[in-house]
Design an enzyme around this catalytic site. Structure first.
Site, PDB file in Angstrom:
ATOM      1  N   GLU A 210       0.820  -1.220   0.000  1.00  0.00           N
ATOM      2  CA  GLU A 210       0.000   0.000   0.000  1.00  0.00           C
ATOM      3  C   GLU A 210       0.849   1.263   0.000  1.00  0.00           C
ATOM      4  OE1 GLU A 210      -3.786   2.078   2.322  1.00  0.00           O
ATOM      5  OE2 GLU A 210      -2.971   0.176   3.050  1.00  0.00           O
ATOM      6  N   LYS A 226      -8.365  -0.789   0.383  1.00  0.00           N
ATOM      7  CA  LYS A 226      -9.461  -1.190   1.244  1.00  0.00           C
ATOM      8  C   LYS A 226     -10.383  -2.099   0.456  1.00  0.00           C
ATOM      9  CE  LYS A 226      -9.958  -0.493   5.510  1.00  0.00           C
ATOM     10  NZ  LYS A 226      -8.838  -1.023   6.290  1.00  0.00           N
TER      11      LYS A 226
END
Length: 614
Positions: A210, A226
């Site tokens: 990420e 997410k």
């Protein structure tokens, strides 16, 4: 007066630093966009290290690191999650223990190592090894209680989403650099960083997928991650998992909540009307999971500094929940210990001030021999306990895969110089190589198989063909005793943990999970395994067949088992049919058999055992 935060390693009075012979930092960051190059850099001994041990020092360290970078230096470092109140006192966290190391730290370098030295730094010593023995697991009961509390508070309108986390703990035996190299193999093309602490008994090993933010040329890009789904076990299943993630109302809602949060965060440092979302709900493939990401970008206002960016964004909303202040208060009350670097930030400042930071998920923190690895997920109103718990198990697979070295393995029969079903074993090993990111050398496999066959032109042999991460193949042969006419087997007393894991679906030398069920009673040939759902899976050394209502059945792959070569052949010949079989079916079975490509088909009978689980 705050403690001095400028620290010169040469004035610490410590033992000689290992940095002179080993890297103090390694950066392997993928490109954040199509215009920016990736970073693959190694650093030796830093000229200085900037440390913040208290909240009042964090902003100074950020400012000093940016100043060094704008003056031409490279800075590599991290911030702990618990540094958040330094940027906004409304952001509550656990306190930072005095003995827990710095809240923020940056090594400062004049330049990366040159090509030859860098190549040595990236290449672990061949004789060094690394094994992690995990001894601490997130407790399921505590997870369920915390999730229930979050969902009750969501229903009461306190917040929309909370990111709940816990940690695996273990002990490292061996070299952290070897472990980092293996982690990069388990999670390639990430924002990977190795950073040794100020003292030589700490290190951060991050292979985070990420991007927290990338800031260059006035453009600020954030890419929250997410939404998660497991990778499929076949190409068709994998694509189905991807499509299900992309279409999931629950996962999309979870993602868009954080996108909205980050749009608001970026607006705090953006020129008016420049915050935009050029990419929403993008599915990214990682070795063990599919992830849903979105891009948010903005043009930063004139005069904005790195400290302003951290004040606006830290910690990343993807690891807090929304709204951030309320979610972090919930995290403080529900999580019993500090997160540390997990969910903080790890990154690099380039000469001139360009900054790229990851969100330290998929990250191991080492202190001495102790290892900590955080895992978590976003809890929303429609999250379900089983689904979130399964997501935690899938997210931990990167650490499980890297915990010890292993080779790909195929076991087959050599009969009078002929290897039986060798082409099917070769294909299965090639599939495993792709799955684990190993180099696959088909020519080396063929050469090893041919050489072994030539060396053993007569007799029956048990052959082991092994292929390591670099694609090197070796072959071993052992005399094969005749198979018995019938065998006695036992039923496992407990379910096989993580039966859906990759080490049950691909054959490797990592067999501790099978060895734990090896028979100890005289005369017992093998143990029949079953999963947490009470479904029969396989034997520890072969597949299983049950005869029910006059038909021979074998467990479906969905139950978690190795797709055996003999199994595939029997299914293709319609001798067997796949079905989900339960331990309760054993009582009604008219027949039971053990089989694999080495031993063939052997009738079996179930010996004395504990009561059959229902």
């Amino acid at each position: 007066m705050p403690r001095r935060v400028f620290v010169n390693l040469h004035n610490l009075g410590m033992q000689p630093s290992p940095f002179s012979t080993r890297p103090s930092a390694l950066i392997d960051f993928r490109s954040p966009d199509s215009q920016s190059p990736p970073l693959h850099l190694a650093f030796g001994e830093p000229r200085e290290t900037l440390c913040a041990h208290g909240l009042d020092e964090v902003t100074q360290v950020i400012g000093q690191a940016e100043a060094r970078a704008r003056a031409g230096a490279w800075c590599v470092g991290h911030l702990n999650y618990e540094a958040a109140p330094a940027f906004d006192p409304a952001l509550t966290t656990h306190g930072h223990p005095a003995d827990a190391g710095p809240l923020a730290q940056f090594h400062v370098y004049d330049a990366p190592l040159g090509p030859e030295a860098a190549a040595r730094a990236w290449r672990p010593e061949a004789q060094h090894q690394a094994t992690v023995r995990w001894d601490g697991e997130p407790p399921r009961a505590a997870f369920e209680a915390a999730m229930g509390a979050i969902q009750r508070a969501i229903a009461a309108g306190e917040y929309y989403q909370v990111n709940l986390t816990s940690a695996l703990t273990g002990t490292l035996e061996g070299d952290p650099l070897v472990l980092f190299d293996r982690l990069r193999g388990a999670q390639p093309h990430a924002y990977a960083a190795y950073i040794a602490g100020l003292h030589d008994n700490t290190a951060l090993l991050s292979v985070s997928p990420e991007l927290f933010f990338d800031w260059r040329g006035g453009r600020l890009l954030a890419r929250p991650m997410k939404g998660t789904a497991p990778r499929g076990h076949t190409p068709a299943d994998d694509e189905a998992q991807r499509q299900a993630l992309a279409a999931s109302a629950k996962e999309r809602a979870e993602n868009v909540m954080i996108v909205d949060l980050l749009r608001n965060d970026l607006s705090r440092v953006a020129e008016p009307h420049t915050v935009r979302v050029p990419r929403l709900f993008h599915t990214e493939a990682w070795p063990t999971v599919w992830q849903l990401t979105s891009d948010i970008e903005a043009r930063t206002r004139s005069g904005i500094e790195l400290l302003d960016v951290f004040r606006a964004l830290f910690p990343c909303g993807s690891v807090t929940g929304a709204p951030k202040v309320r979610a972090m208060a919930a995290i403080r009350s529900l999580e019993p210990v500090p997160r540390g670097v997990y969910c903080g930030a790890i990154g690099v400042l380039q000469p001139g001030g360009m900054a790229t930071f990851n969100v330290p998920i998929r990250t191991l923190a080492l202190r001495g021999q102790r290892v900590r690895c955080g895992i978590g997920s976003g809890i929303t109103s429609d999250a379900r306990v089983e689904g979130e718990w399964a997501e935690w198990q899938h997210k931990r697979l990167f650490a499980d895969r890297a915990s010890e070295a292993f080779d790909l393995l195929e076991t087959l029969r050599l009969s009078d110089g002929e290897l039986l079903h060798v082409e099917h074993h070769r294909a299965r090993m090639a599939t495993a190589a792709v799955h684990f990111g190993f180099v696959w050398d088909a020519a080396a496999f063929e050469a090893a198989a041919r050489a072994l066959s030539a060396q053993h032109p007569t007799g029956m042999w048990r052959v082991r063909l092994l292929s390591d991460r670099a694609g090197r193949v070796q072959a071993q042969a052992y005399p094969l005793e005749p198979s018995p006419a019938e065998v006695t087997v036992q039923l496992a007393h407990t379910p096989l943990p993580h039966s859906d894991g990759e080490f049950c679906r691909h054959k490797t030398t990592r067999r501790a999970h099978y060895d734990a069920f090896a028979p100890t009673e005289p005369g017992v040939f093998d143990t029949l395994l079953w999963n947490e759902r009470g479904e029969i899976t396989e034997f520890t050394r072969g597949n299983v067949a049950l005869k029910l209502n006059g038909e021979w059945l074998t467990p479906a792959l969905s139950s978690g088992l190795l797709p055996g070569v003999a199994r595939a052949s029997l299914l293709q010949a319609h001798t067997l049919r796949e079905a989900v079989l339960h331990t309760r079916d054993l009582a009604d079975a008219q027949g039971l058999a053990f089989f694999n490509s080495l031993r063939g088909w052997i009738p079996a009978r179930l010996g004395p055992t504990l009561p059959i689980p229902t």
